[in-house]
Design a protein around this motif. Structure first.
Motif, short mmCIF file in Angstrom:
data_model
loop_
_atom_site.label_atom_id
_atom_site.label_comp_id
_atom_site.label_asym_id
_atom_site.label_seq_id
_atom_site.Cartn_x
_atom_site.Cartn_y
_atom_site.Cartn_z
N ARG A 1 0.84 -1.20 0.00
CA ARG A 1 0.00 0.00 0.00
C ARG A 1 0.87 1.25 0.00
O ARG A 1 0.61 2.20 -0.74
CB ARG A 1 -0.93 0.00 1.22
N ASP A 2 1.93 1.25 0.82
CA ASP A 2 2.85 2.40 0.86
C ASP A 2 3.54 2.58 -0.49
O ASP A 2 3.73 3.70 -0.94
CB ASP A 2 3.90 2.22 1.95
N ALA A 3 3.93 1.49 -1.11
CA ALA A 3 4.62 1.57 -2.40
C ALA A 3 3.70 2.09 -3.50
O ALA A 3 4.15 2.76 -4.43
CB ALA A 3 5.17 0.20 -2.78
N GLU A 4 2.41 1.80 -3.39
CA GLU A 4 1.45 2.21 -4.42
C GLU A 4 0.96 3.64 -4.22
O GLU A 4 0.41 4.24 -5.15
CB GLU A 4 0.25 1.26 -4.43
N GLN A 5 1.14 4.19 -3.01
CA GLN A 5 0.65 5.55 -2.76
C GLN A 5 1.46 6.56 -3.55
O GLN A 5 2.68 6.48 -3.64
CB GLN A 5 0.75 5.89 -1.27
N THR A 6 0.75 7.53 -4.12
CA THR A 6 1.41 8.59 -4.87
C THR A 6 1.31 9.92 -4.16
O THR A 6 1.56 10.96 -4.74
CB THR A 6 0.78 8.72 -6.28
N GLY A 7 0.92 9.87 -2.89
CA GLY A 7 0.73 11.13 -2.14
C GLY A 7 -0.74 11.46 -2.15
O GLY A 7 -1.35 11.55 -3.20
N GLY A 8 -1.30 11.62 -1.00
CA GLY A 8 -2.74 11.85 -0.90
C GLY A 8 -3.10 13.32 -1.06
O GLY A 8 -2.31 14.21 -0.80
N VAL A 9 -4.31 13.53 -1.52
CA VAL A 9 -4.86 14.87 -1.62
C VAL A 9 -5.99 14.96 -0.62
O VAL A 9 -6.87 14.11 -0.59
CB VAL A 9 -5.41 15.12 -3.05
N VAL A 10 -5.97 15.99 0.22
CA VAL A 10 -7.01 16.17 1.22
C VAL A 10 -8.24 16.71 0.52
O VAL A 10 -8.19 17.71 -0.18
CB VAL A 10 -6.54 17.14 2.33
N MET A 11 -9.36 16.02 0.75
CA MET A 11 -10.61 16.41 0.09
C MET A 11 -11.56 17.01 1.13
O MET A 11 -11.74 16.43 2.20
CB MET A 11 -11.28 15.19 -0.54
N GLY A 12 -12.17 18.14 0.83
CA GLY A 12 -13.18 18.74 1.69
C GLY A 12 -12.65 19.01 3.09
O GLY A 12 -11.62 19.63 3.27
N ASP A 13 -13.42 18.55 4.10
CA ASP A 13 -13.04 18.80 5.48
C ASP A 13 -12.25 17.62 6.09
O ASP A 13 -12.11 17.51 7.29
CB ASP A 13 -14.27 19.11 6.33
N GLU A 14 -11.75 16.77 5.24
CA GLU A 14 -10.97 15.62 5.68
C GLU A 14 -9.64 16.09 6.29
O GLU A 14 -8.97 16.94 5.73
CB GLU A 14 -10.72 14.72 4.47
N ARG A 15 -9.30 15.53 7.46
CA ARG A 15 -8.05 15.94 8.11
C ARG A 15 -6.87 15.18 7.49
O ARG A 15 -6.99 14.01 7.17
CB ARG A 15 -8.10 15.61 9.58
N PRO A 16 -5.75 15.86 7.39
CA PRO A 16 -4.54 15.17 6.92
C PRO A 16 -4.14 14.09 7.94
O PRO A 16 -4.53 14.16 9.10
CB PRO A 16 -3.49 16.27 6.89
#
Length: 65
Positions: free
Chosen positions: A47-62
């Motif tokens: 899962r870590d290897a596949e992540q490309t960096g998350g984008v925070v959507m709406g009121d979602e906390r980092p």
């Protein structure tokens, strides 16, 4: 041997057998848990290897909150 000593030996023998059964079950459980932890670590690594960096959507906390 006296009757009392025979009873004590029988009791101790039963206790040793019961403890042996407990240890055998615990060994099986530990093996299963180790296998599951290893599997989860592999999944998380993938899962870590596949992540490309998350984008925070709406009121979602980092994730650091």
């Amino acid at each position: 041997m006296t009757r009392k000593m025979e009873e004590q030996i029988a009791h101790l023998t039963r206790t040793v057998e019961e403890l042996s059964d407990v240890i055998a079950r615990q060994e099986k459980d530990i093996t299963t848990l180790n296998r599951r932890v290893h599997m989860l670590m592999q999944r998380e690594g993938q899962r870590d290897a596949e992540q490309t960096g998350g984008v925070v959507m709406g009121d979602e906390r980092p994730p650091h909150y």
